[in-house]
Design a protein around this motif. Structure first.
Motif, PDB file in Angstrom:
ATOM      1  N   UNK A 121       0.860  -1.187   0.000  1.00 25.28           N
ATOM      2  CA  UNK A 121       0.000   0.000   0.000  1.00 25.28           C
ATOM      3  C   UNK A 121       0.890   1.229   0.000  1.00 25.28           C
ATOM      4  N   UNK A 122       0.485   2.260  -0.730  1.00 24.61           N
ATOM      5  CA  UNK A 122       1.228   3.511  -0.769  1.00 24.61           C
ATOM      6  C   UNK A 122       0.254   4.663  -0.942  1.00 24.61           C
ATOM      7  N   UNK A 123       0.706   5.843  -0.623  1.00 26.23           N
ATOM      8  CA  UNK A 123      -0.178   6.998  -0.757  1.00 26.23           C
ATOM      9  C   UNK A 123       0.394   8.233  -0.087  1.00 26.23           C
ATOM     10  N   UNK A 124      -0.485   9.127   0.307  1.00 25.43           N
ATOM     11  CA  UNK A 124      -0.074  10.378   0.921  1.00 25.43           C
ATOM     12  C   UNK A 124      -1.091  10.884   1.909  1.00 25.43           C
ATOM     13  N   UNK A 125      -0.652  11.813   2.740  1.00 27.65           N
ATOM     14  CA  UNK A 125      -1.518  12.428   3.747  1.00 27.65           C
ATOM     15  C   UNK A 125      -1.211  13.919   3.761  1.00 27.65           C
ATOM     16  N   UNK A 126      -2.191  14.727   3.395  1.00 25.44           N
ATOM     17  CA  UNK A 126      -2.027  16.175   3.310  1.00 25.44           C
ATOM     18  C   UNK A 126      -2.853  16.859   4.394  1.00 25.44           C
ATOM     19  N   UNK A 127      -2.257  17.869   5.025  1.00 20.80           N
ATOM     20  CA  UNK A 127      -2.949  18.651   6.052  1.00 20.80           C
ATOM     21  C   UNK A 127      -2.696  20.135   5.810  1.00 20.80           C
ATOM     22  N   UNK A 128      -3.729  20.925   5.981  1.00 19.47           N
ATOM     23  CA  UNK A 128      -3.609  22.377   5.853  1.00 19.47           C
ATOM     24  C   UNK A 128      -4.227  23.030   7.080  1.00 19.47           C
ATOM     25  N   UNK A 129      -3.432  23.862   7.738  1.00 25.11           N
ATOM     26  CA  UNK A 129      -3.888  24.603   8.914  1.00 25.11           C
ATOM     27  C   UNK A 129      -3.852  26.102   8.587  1.00 25.11           C
TER      28      UNK A 129
END
Length: 286
Positions: A121-129
């Protein structure tokens, strides 16, 4: 001439976790998995061997074909009587490769299909504050279940054969100018002058878990909003600072767990790692 089935799936979840006047937090995570399966070979073959790869109908095409390491023969007495590798008698200091088919001969018939450079499994995690005019964005990338052949590490130990080659692989300054990370005590001290090619990369000794989590980018942004700017025709003034590839968490003892060739071999200096970089800029809109 191969008939290959590729299949998989991708999942994306997005959410606005907090949405207030002065503070907001949004997040998105993606996960994907891809598999392969060999359906047919030319001329009705069901099993072919090409160099250091083996392709079997019904099996994935992205796996390695390796000898299994079980340690080292410390004395000649430990070597089973008549044990050979590709016709060469094995002696003290040679690898204790597993005799899978039990014929007392270590050869390609004892290699097993194992591991894959395609992650489970692979991917990404994006967060914006966002806090008023200040904004912070962070993007993580990850891959779990990936295995790589650490060929650069194998080359370090195989200095006898490498040094005699008439090509770039024999130039030690390219591969040897930095100390490899990780615990090298796990590598048995085979006899590097043995004719059995003790430190060949195609063995489970150099197959490593290359799962990772990487902080791909962090961006800090400030949006200037004022009546003074608007009266001078400035609709937007945005200043930002971005850092790329700042941190990587991995158990892999080689270099960049994303820097490898098409077949999953990490050749060290010959596979370019992703550089760490910083960018400062601004956006001005009239």
């Amino acid at each position: 001439g191969m008939d290959i089935l590729n299949y998989g799936g991708e999942l994306t979840l997005e959410a606005s976790i907090i949405e207030q006047k002065d503070f907001a937090w949004s997040s998105a995570i993606t996960a994907s998995a891809n598999k392969t399966k060999l359906l047919a070979l030319p001329d009705g073959y069901t099993d072919i061997r090409l160099g250091n790869r083996r392709f079997v109908v019904g099996k994935p095409v992205d796996k390695y074909w390796l000898l299994i390491n079980d340690g080292i023969y410390n004395t000649n007495a430990e070597v089973p009587a008549g044990r050979t590798y590709q016709g060469l008698p094995m002696k003290a200091g040679d690898p204790k490769w597993r005799d899978v088919n039990g014929d007392n001969v270590i050869d390609d018939n004892d290699r097993v299909i194992t591991g894959t450079y395609n992650p489970a499994v692979q991917g990404g995690w994006a967060n914006t504050f966002r806090y008023r005019q200040l904004e912070l964005s962070a993007l993580f990338g990850y891959a779990f279940g990936r295995k790589l052949i650490n060929q650069a590490l194998a080359s370090r130990f195989d200095f006898v054969n490498r040094g005699g080659q008439d090509n770039i692989n024999s130039v030690k300054e390219v591969q040897f100018w930095t100390k490899p990370k990780g615990d090298l005590d796990r590598i048995p001290q085979y006899n590097p002058w043995s004719p059995v090619y003790a430190y060949q990369p195609n063995q489970t000794l150099f197959l490593e878990d290359a799962s990772f989590v990487r902080l791909r980018s962090v961006t800090l942004t400030y949006n200037f909003i004022s009546q003074w700017l608007k009266t001078r025709g400035v609709q937007q003034l945005r200043v930002y600072l971005t850092g790329n590839n700042l941190l990587t968490w991995t158990k892999y003892s080689g270099g960049d767990p994303e820097a490898f060739d098409y077949f999953g071999y990490d050749q060290g200096a010959y596979n370019w790692p992703q550089p760490r970089s910083f960018t400062f800029g601004f956006n001005l809109l009239f």
